[in-house]
Scaffold this motif. Structure first.
Motif, PDB file in Angstrom:
ATOM      1  N   ASN A 151       0.833  -1.339  -0.087  1.00  0.00           N
ATOM      2  CA  ASN A 151      -0.492   0.017  -0.022  1.00  0.00           C
ATOM      3  C   ASN A 151       0.440   1.483   0.181  1.00  0.00           C
ATOM      4  O   ASN A 151       0.207   2.331   1.226  1.00  0.00           O
ATOM      5  CB  ASN A 151      -0.744   0.182   1.333  1.00  0.00           C
ATOM      6  CG  ASN A 151      -0.436  -0.174   2.630  1.00  0.00           C
ATOM      7  OD1 ASN A 151       0.681  -0.255   2.738  1.00  0.00           O
ATOM      8  ND2 ASN A 151      -0.868  -0.206   3.613  1.00  0.00           N
ATOM      9  N   ASN A 152       1.875   0.994  -0.890  1.00  0.00           N
ATOM     10  CA  ASN A 152       3.053   2.108  -0.581  1.00  0.00           C
ATOM     11  C   ASN A 152       2.920   3.064   0.700  1.00  0.00           C
ATOM     12  O   ASN A 152       3.545   4.842   0.662  1.00  0.00           O
ATOM     13  CB  ASN A 152       2.509   3.150  -1.333  1.00  0.00           C
ATOM     14  CG  ASN A 152       2.216   2.774  -3.432  1.00  0.00           C
ATOM     15  OD1 ASN A 152       2.894   2.379  -3.663  1.00  0.00           O
ATOM     16  ND2 ASN A 152       0.830   3.270  -3.449  1.00  0.00           N
ATOM     17  N   GLN A 153       3.320   2.524   1.707  1.00  0.00           N
ATOM     18  CA  GLN A 153       3.875   2.466   2.940  1.00  0.00           C
ATOM     19  C   GLN A 153       5.091   3.089   3.931  1.00  0.00           C
ATOM     20  O   GLN A 153       6.099   2.441   2.362  1.00  0.00           O
ATOM     21  CB  GLN A 153       3.406   1.575   4.003  1.00  0.00           C
ATOM     22  CG  GLN A 153       3.651   1.600   5.436  1.00  0.00           C
ATOM     23  CD  GLN A 153       3.445   0.774   6.630  1.00  0.00           C
ATOM     24  OE1 GLN A 153       2.993  -0.291   6.461  1.00  0.00           O
ATOM     25  NE2 GLN A 153       3.331   0.694   7.449  1.00  0.00           N
ATOM     26  N   ASP A 154       5.763   3.514   3.946  1.00  0.00           N
ATOM     27  CA  ASP A 154       6.765   4.425   4.066  1.00  0.00           C
ATOM     28  C   ASP A 154       7.823   2.832   5.587  1.00  0.00           C
ATOM     29  O   ASP A 154       7.293   3.001   5.909  1.00  0.00           O
ATOM     30  CB  ASP A 154       7.655   5.550   4.695  1.00  0.00           C
ATOM     31  CG  ASP A 154       8.320   5.630   5.110  1.00  0.00           C
ATOM     32  OD1 ASP A 154       9.810   4.891   4.752  1.00  0.00           O
ATOM     33  OD2 ASP A 154       9.136   6.681   4.989  1.00  0.00           O
ATOM     34  N   CYS A 155       8.680   2.131   4.191  1.00  0.00           N
ATOM     35  CA  CYS A 155       9.323   1.255   5.070  1.00  0.00           C
ATOM     36  C   CYS A 155      10.298   1.669   5.780  1.00  0.00           C
ATOM     37  O   CYS A 155      11.290   0.368   6.722  1.00  0.00           O
ATOM     38  CB  CYS A 155       9.575   0.016   4.051  1.00  0.00           C
ATOM     39  SG  CYS A 155       8.357  -0.212   2.977  1.00  0.00           S
TER      40      CYS A 155
END
Length: 84
Positions: A49-53
């Motif tokens: 979900n395009n989360q900052d990893c």
């Protein structure tokens, strides 16, 4: 990925070989952070979900990924380099 001649996804594996278990699938357009390499296999971190990893900056020392995203190994042949 070529959905017409393949499965339409790239398998994410538990280790750097097709002998390891498949953990997940990624599809065209997924952003993969490259964190390791073993031969033709890439250690990657990614999010569905395009989360900052939390892997955009270098870490002071190598270690297992323990952040909020998924991680595993993908075959290099099917990954296109992109920077920006």
């Amino acid at each position: 990925l070529n959905p017409q001649s393949g499965d339409g996804f790239l398998a994410v594996r538990a280790g750097p070989s097709s002998n390891y278990a498949m953990l997940d699938k990624v599809y065209n357009g997924y952003q993969l952070y490259l964190c390791d390499q073993s031969g033709q296999w890439l250690g990657v971190v990614y999010s569905h979900n395009n989360q900052d990893c939390g892997v955009s900056s270098p870490w002071p020392r190598a270690g297992a990924y323990t952040g909020p995203c998924a991680s595993g190994w993908v075959y290099r042949k099917y990954v296109a380099d992109y920077a920006g």
